[in-house]
Write an enzyme that holds these catalytic residues in place. Structure first.
Site, PDB file in Angstrom:
ATOM      1  N   LEU A 246       0.838  -1.204   0.000  1.00 25.98           N
ATOM      2  CA  LEU A 246       0.000   0.000   0.000  1.00 25.98           C
ATOM      3  C   LEU A 246       0.877   1.260   0.000  1.00 25.98           C
ATOM      4  O   LEU A 246       0.678   2.180  -0.773  1.00 25.98           O
ATOM      5  CB  LEU A 246      -0.906  -0.020   1.236  1.00 25.98           C
ATOM      6  CG  LEU A 246      -1.781   1.204   1.502  1.00 25.98           C
ATOM      7  CD1 LEU A 246      -2.832   1.362   0.408  1.00 25.98           C
ATOM      8  CD2 LEU A 246      -2.486   1.069   2.869  1.00 25.98           C
TER       9      LEU A 246
ATOM     10  N   GLY B 266       1.944   7.602   3.044  1.00 24.86           N
ATOM     11  CA  GLY B 266       2.111   6.715   4.199  1.00 24.86           C
ATOM     12  C   GLY B 266       0.805   6.657   4.967  1.00 24.86           C
ATOM     13  O   GLY B 266      -0.113   5.912   4.610  1.00 24.86           O
TER      14      GLY B 266
ATOM     15  N   PHE C 162       8.875   0.237   1.706  1.00 28.05           N
ATOM     16  CA  PHE C 162       8.746  -0.389   3.039  1.00 28.05           C
ATOM     17  C   PHE C 162       7.877  -1.646   2.983  1.00 28.05           C
ATOM     18  O   PHE C 162       7.040  -1.847   3.881  1.00 28.05           O
ATOM     19  CB  PHE C 162       8.140   0.597   4.046  1.00 28.05           C
ATOM     20  CG  PHE C 162       8.910   1.874   4.300  1.00 28.05           C
ATOM     21  CD1 PHE C 162      10.205   2.043   3.862  1.00 28.05           C
ATOM     22  CD2 PHE C 162       8.320   2.918   5.031  1.00 28.05           C
ATOM     23  CE1 PHE C 162      10.905   3.220   4.118  1.00 28.05           C
ATOM     24  CE2 PHE C 162       9.003   4.092   5.307  1.00 28.05           C
ATOM     25  CZ  PHE C 162      10.298   4.245   4.847  1.00 28.05           C
ATOM     26  N   ILE C 163       8.004  -2.485   1.989  1.00 32.06           N
ATOM     27  CA  ILE C 163       7.116  -3.646   1.888  1.00 32.06           C
ATOM     28  C   ILE C 163       7.721  -4.874   2.576  1.00 32.06           C
ATOM     29  O   ILE C 163       8.778  -5.383   2.178  1.00 32.06           O
ATOM     30  CB  ILE C 163       6.764  -3.943   0.405  1.00 32.06           C
ATOM     31  CG1 ILE C 163       6.193  -2.670  -0.253  1.00 32.06           C
ATOM     32  CG2 ILE C 163       5.790  -5.128   0.298  1.00 32.06           C
ATOM     33  CD1 ILE C 163       5.008  -2.006   0.492  1.00 32.06           C
TER      34      ILE C 163
ATOM     35  N   ARG D 241      20.141 -13.539  39.330  1.00 24.43           N
ATOM     36  CA  ARG D 241      21.080 -12.424  39.514  1.00 24.43           C
ATOM     37  C   ARG D 241      21.024 -11.944  40.972  1.00 24.43           C
ATOM     38  O   ARG D 241      19.948 -11.598  41.484  1.00 24.43           O
ATOM     39  CB  ARG D 241      20.696 -11.279  38.572  1.00 24.43           C
ATOM     40  CG  ARG D 241      21.473  -9.998  38.773  1.00 24.43           C
ATOM     41  CD  ARG D 241      22.885 -10.128  38.288  1.00 24.43           C
ATOM     42  NE  ARG D 241      23.598  -8.852  38.343  1.00 24.43           N
ATOM     43  CZ  ARG D 241      24.908  -8.746  38.188  1.00 24.43           C
ATOM     44  NH1 ARG D 241      25.650  -9.845  37.969  1.00 24.43           N
ATOM     45  NH2 ARG D 241      25.489  -7.573  38.237  1.00 24.43           N
TER      46      ARG D 241
ATOM     47  N   GLY E 181      19.257  -4.491  33.910  1.00 30.47           N
ATOM     48  CA  GLY E 181      20.481  -3.700  34.030  1.00 30.47           C
ATOM     49  C   GLY E 181      21.335  -3.804  32.781  1.00 30.47           C
ATOM     50  O   GLY E 181      20.839  -4.133  31.690  1.00 30.47           O
ATOM     51  N   GLY E 182      22.638  -3.557  32.942  1.00 31.46           N
ATOM     52  CA  GLY E 182      23.558  -3.418  31.810  1.00 31.46           C
ATOM     53  C   GLY E 182      23.605  -4.607  30.872  1.00 31.46           C
ATOM     54  O   GLY E 182      23.730  -4.439  29.653  1.00 31.46           O
TER      55      GLY E 182
ATOM     56  N   GLU F  92       0.821  -0.911   9.645  1.00 26.99           N
ATOM     57  CA  GLU F  92      -0.643  -1.038   9.545  1.00 26.99           C
ATOM     58  C   GLU F  92      -1.331   0.176  10.195  1.00 26.99           C
ATOM     59  O   GLU F  92      -2.378   0.058  10.833  1.00 26.99           O
ATOM     60  CB  GLU F  92      -1.132  -2.372  10.118  1.00 26.99           C
ATOM     61  CG  GLU F  92      -0.638  -3.537   9.264  1.00 26.99           C
ATOM     62  CD  GLU F  92      -1.311  -4.842   9.552  1.00 26.99           C
ATOM     63  OE1 GLU F  92      -2.500  -4.863   9.910  1.00 26.99           O
ATOM     64  OE2 GLU F  92      -0.624  -5.872   9.413  1.00 26.99           O
TER      65      GLU F  92
ATOM     66  N   THR G  17       0.137   4.053  12.013  1.00 25.94           N
ATOM     67  CA  THR G  17       0.823   4.411  13.264  1.00 25.94           C
ATOM     68  C   THR G  17      -0.221   4.522  14.389  1.00 25.94           C
ATOM     69  O   THR G  17      -1.429   4.589  14.127  1.00 25.94           O
ATOM     70  CB  THR G  17       1.526   5.789  13.140  1.00 25.94           C
ATOM     71  OG1 THR G  17       0.501   6.785  12.969  1.00 25.94           O
ATOM     72  CG2 THR G  17       2.494   5.826  11.970  1.00 25.94           C
TER      73      THR G  17
HETATM   74  C1  FAD Z   1       9.523  -2.056   8.855  1.00 29.21           C
HETATM   75  C2  FAD Z   1       8.307  -1.583   8.143  1.00 29.21           C
HETATM   76  C3  FAD Z   1       7.534  -2.485   7.452  1.00 29.21           C
HETATM   77  C4  FAD Z   1       6.413  -2.051   6.739  1.00 29.21           C
HETATM   78  N1  FAD Z   1       5.683  -2.953   6.020  1.00 29.21           N
HETATM   79  C5  FAD Z   1       4.721  -2.495   5.171  1.00 29.21           C
HETATM   80  C6  FAD Z   1       4.061  -3.392   4.274  1.00 29.21           C
HETATM   81  O1  FAD Z   1       4.308  -4.604   4.264  1.00 29.21           O
HETATM   82  N2  FAD Z   1       3.149  -2.870   3.410  1.00 29.21           N
HETATM   83  C7  FAD Z   1       2.835  -1.543   3.386  1.00 29.21           C
HETATM   84  O2  FAD Z   1       2.005  -1.151   2.572  1.00 29.21           O
HETATM   85  N3  FAD Z   1       3.427  -0.679   4.257  1.00 29.21           N
HETATM   86  C8  FAD Z   1       4.369  -1.127   5.132  1.00 29.21           C
HETATM   87  N4  FAD Z   1       4.992  -0.245   5.987  1.00 29.21           N
HETATM   88  C9  FAD Z   1       4.618   1.156   5.968  1.00 29.21           C
HETATM   89  C10 FAD Z   1       3.892   1.624   7.214  1.00 29.21           C
HETATM   90  O3  FAD Z   1       2.573   1.156   7.225  1.00 29.21           O
HETATM   91  C11 FAD Z   1       4.011   3.154   7.254  1.00 29.21           C
HETATM   92  O4  FAD Z   1       5.353   3.450   7.563  1.00 29.21           O
HETATM   93  C12 FAD Z   1       3.062   3.791   8.257  1.00 29.21           C
HETATM   94  O5  FAD Z   1       1.720   3.658   7.840  1.00 29.21           O
HETATM   95  C13 FAD Z   1       3.355   5.282   8.462  1.00 29.21           C
HETATM   96  O6  FAD Z   1       3.550   5.942   7.259  1.00 29.21           O
HETATM   97  P1  FAD Z   1       4.861   6.857   7.088  1.00 29.21           P
HETATM   98  O7  FAD Z   1       6.028   6.030   7.496  1.00 29.21           O
HETATM   99  O8  FAD Z   1       4.856   7.386   5.697  1.00 29.21           O
HETATM  100  O9  FAD Z   1       4.718   7.998   8.118  1.00 29.21           O
HETATM  101  P2  FAD Z   1       3.938   9.453   7.890  1.00 29.21           P
HETATM  102  O10 FAD Z   1       2.570   9.189   7.363  1.00 29.21           O
HETATM  103  O11 FAD Z   1       4.860  10.313   7.109  1.00 29.21           O
HETATM  104  O12 FAD Z   1       3.820   9.938   9.356  1.00 29.21           O
HETATM  105  C14 FAD Z   1       4.790  10.751  10.008  1.00 29.21           C
HETATM  106  C15 FAD Z   1       4.266  11.107  11.387  1.00 29.21           C
HETATM  107  O13 FAD Z   1       3.069  11.875  11.269  1.00 29.21           O
HETATM  108  C16 FAD Z   1       2.018  11.247  12.006  1.00 29.21           C
HETATM  109  N5  FAD Z   1       0.746  11.499  11.326  1.00 29.21           N
HETATM  110  C17 FAD Z   1       0.477  11.394  10.009  1.00 29.21           C
HETATM  111  N6  FAD Z   1      -0.792  11.686   9.755  1.00 29.21           N
HETATM  112  C18 FAD Z   1      -1.363  11.997  10.942  1.00 29.21           C
HETATM  113  C19 FAD Z   1      -2.664  12.382  11.351  1.00 29.21           C
HETATM  114  N7  FAD Z   1      -3.682  12.511  10.485  1.00 29.21           N
HETATM  115  N8  FAD Z   1      -2.884  12.602  12.682  1.00 29.21           N
HETATM  116  C20 FAD Z   1      -1.876  12.466  13.576  1.00 29.21           C
HETATM  117  N9  FAD Z   1      -0.627  12.112  13.245  1.00 29.21           N
HETATM  118  C21 FAD Z   1      -0.370  11.873  11.948  1.00 29.21           C
HETATM  119  C22 FAD Z   1       2.380   9.776  12.023  1.00 29.21           C
HETATM  120  O14 FAD Z   1       1.724   9.086  13.072  1.00 29.21           O
HETATM  121  C23 FAD Z   1       3.894   9.869  12.226  1.00 29.21           C
HETATM  122  O15 FAD Z   1       4.157  10.114  13.574  1.00 29.21           O
HETATM  123  C24 FAD Z   1       6.063  -0.679   6.753  1.00 29.21           C
HETATM  124  C25 FAD Z   1       6.837   0.228   7.500  1.00 29.21           C
HETATM  125  C26 FAD Z   1       7.943  -0.195   8.169  1.00 29.21           C
HETATM  126  C27 FAD Z   1       8.761   0.815   8.933  1.00 29.21           C
END
Ligand code: FAD
Length: 407
Positions: free
Chosen positions: A124, A130, A155-156, A267, A362-363, A386, A388
């Protein structure tokens, strides 16, 4: 606590627990260090039929639902949140494929999903899309009996390893969110390549890749649901998949405690076991209470949602309609609020527990030789993917306010 699991569910948890102890624990440190998924783990999952826990027997699954899946993810994550992921990501990619597929599409795709012969993944996120997935820019233009796909995903999870990718594209950029469509795109399709491999803080045993599509021809037959139905399919998928992230988080929290408590018992400082200090005991009590509260939230939710899910699956197999259409006919409720609550609470709990376990030990726990620091690194992702936890809070609040507005 006994949540009323069936005999089969209890056996699934037991099987996954043994697999985690015997197969995952010996591999986890090297997989974490090498940032590589050992394929022998995938073979173990296939042999134990763990990919088909939530799929009907007709397609080679074990006929369970989200509860069965969550139990396996929880147990595997006790050993390693990264090595547990292929089960979770194949389910995430596979859920829209199963729930939105026509009977014909089910015959084609689901047996290989259920057996794990083909791993699925979910694509996605894009560089500029994001949290706001509706901003996605990957296009699919209809040309005869196929779409031509251009764009990229980043980031998939389980990237490059997985065989089939459930990719969100726009078939009508002018319609915004209503132009989003889901396509199944197979690894090896000309025009589909893998770009950057990410180097990560945690879940390093799982590969995270960029997907690149350049004039990639995808048969129209690979479309899930109608054009423009993609966002709804994604939202419905998250309702069913987020408890899986919550279960992963719970497993990570429990795994951290499982490493910590025996250490605290042995410990000694000031002539007595560290576990005898009341400050330490009270912290352990608080952490264990939060984990149990998380389990209650997750499994009360999955057991409730499985009632509708299993009925809809049964009806879909009888009628030939999609599971999504059968859920609609049952007039089932959406689980968005509770699902978001489960991921929010359990992921925050996992991060707190893993971090506090380092404080408690601890350490030694700061060192790579001791497994606890890895739990903290692995826990972090459960607060991010899925959606944040800011987004989970948005969804919970939106549902809550709507409920009050409805009176
Ligand atoms: C290791 C890893 C594996 C992943 N696997 C997949 C995958 O398999 N498939 C896939 O499709 N995606 C995947 N992702 C993507 C993941 O779902 C996104 O990283 C996540 O949805 C956040 O998007 P972003 O990183 O672009 O952050 P951004 O959307 O840029 O967010 C930045 C900050 O702004 C905050 N924010 C944004 N909008 C709002 C709002 N409306 N209100 C309050 N706060 C907000 C966020 O919470 C965050 O703190 C993966 C990510 C990682 C790191």
């Amino acid at each position: 606590m006994d949540y009323g699991f069936t005999q089969l569910q209890t056996e699934i948890a037991q099987l996954a627990r043994e697999l985690a102890e015997k197969k995952l624990k010996p591999l986890r440190a090297k997989a974490d260090h090498d940032e590589k998924l050992p394929m022998e783990v995938v073979e173990e999952y296939r042999a134990s039929n763990l990919f088909g826990l939530w799929l009907p027997e007709q397609y080679g699954g074990t006929g369970g639902g989200v509860t069965d899946l969550a139990l396996a993810i929880e147990e595997l994550s006790k050993a390693c949140g990264g090595l547990a992921l292929p089960i979770a990501t194949s389910a995430l990619g596979g859920m829209p494929a199963f729930m939105w597929a026509t009977a014909e599409q089910r015959e084609k795709w689901i047996p290989a999903l259920a057996s794990g012969e083909k791993l699925f993944a979910f694509a996605l996120t894009e560089a500029e899309a994001g949290s706001d997935a509706t901003a996605l820019k990957t296009t699919a233009v209809l040309e005869g009996d196929h779409y031509v796909v251009n764009g990229s995903k980043h980031f998939i999870s389980t990237g490059e390893v997985a065989d089939v990718y459930t990719v969100a594209v726009t078939t009508n950029p002018k319609r915004g969110a209503r132009g989003i469509t889901l396509l199944l795109i197979e690894k090896g399709t000309p025009g589909f390549t893998f770009g950057k491999k990410e180097e990560k803080l945690g879940i390093r045993a799982n590969t995270t890749y960029e997907l690149v599509f350049q004039d990639c021809k995808v048969p129209v037959a690979n479309r899930l649901g109608g054009e423009g139905m993609g966002l709804l399919a994604v939202q419905e998928t998250f309702d069913y998949s987020r408890p899986g992230v919550a279960a992963q988080a719970l497993g990570i929290a429990e795994g951290a405690l499982n490493e910590t408590i025996p250490y605290l018992r042995t410990r000694k400082q000031f002539g007595q076991p560290v576990s005898s200090f009341q400050a330490i005991q009270h912290k352990l009590a608080d952490l264990a209470t939060k984990v149990e509260a998380g389990r209650a939230l997750v499994y009360s939710l999955t057991l409730a949602m499985d009632k509708d899910y299993l009925k809809a699956v049964e009806n879909a197999l009888a009628s030939g309609a999609s599971v999504h259409d059968e859920l609609k006919k049952l007039k089932t409720r959406r689980w968005t609020k509770e699902s978001a609550m489960s991921k929010l609470f359990c992921s925050d709990t996992a991060m707190e527990v893993a971090s506090e376990c380092i404080n408690l030990c601890g350490g030694i726990a700061y060192m790579r030789d001791f497994p606890v620091e890895k739990y903290m690194r692995d826990a972090k992702i459960t607060q991010i993917y899925e959606g944040t936890n800011h987004i989970q809070r948005n969804e919970i609040a939106a549902a809550l306010i709507k409920e009050y507005a409805a009176g």
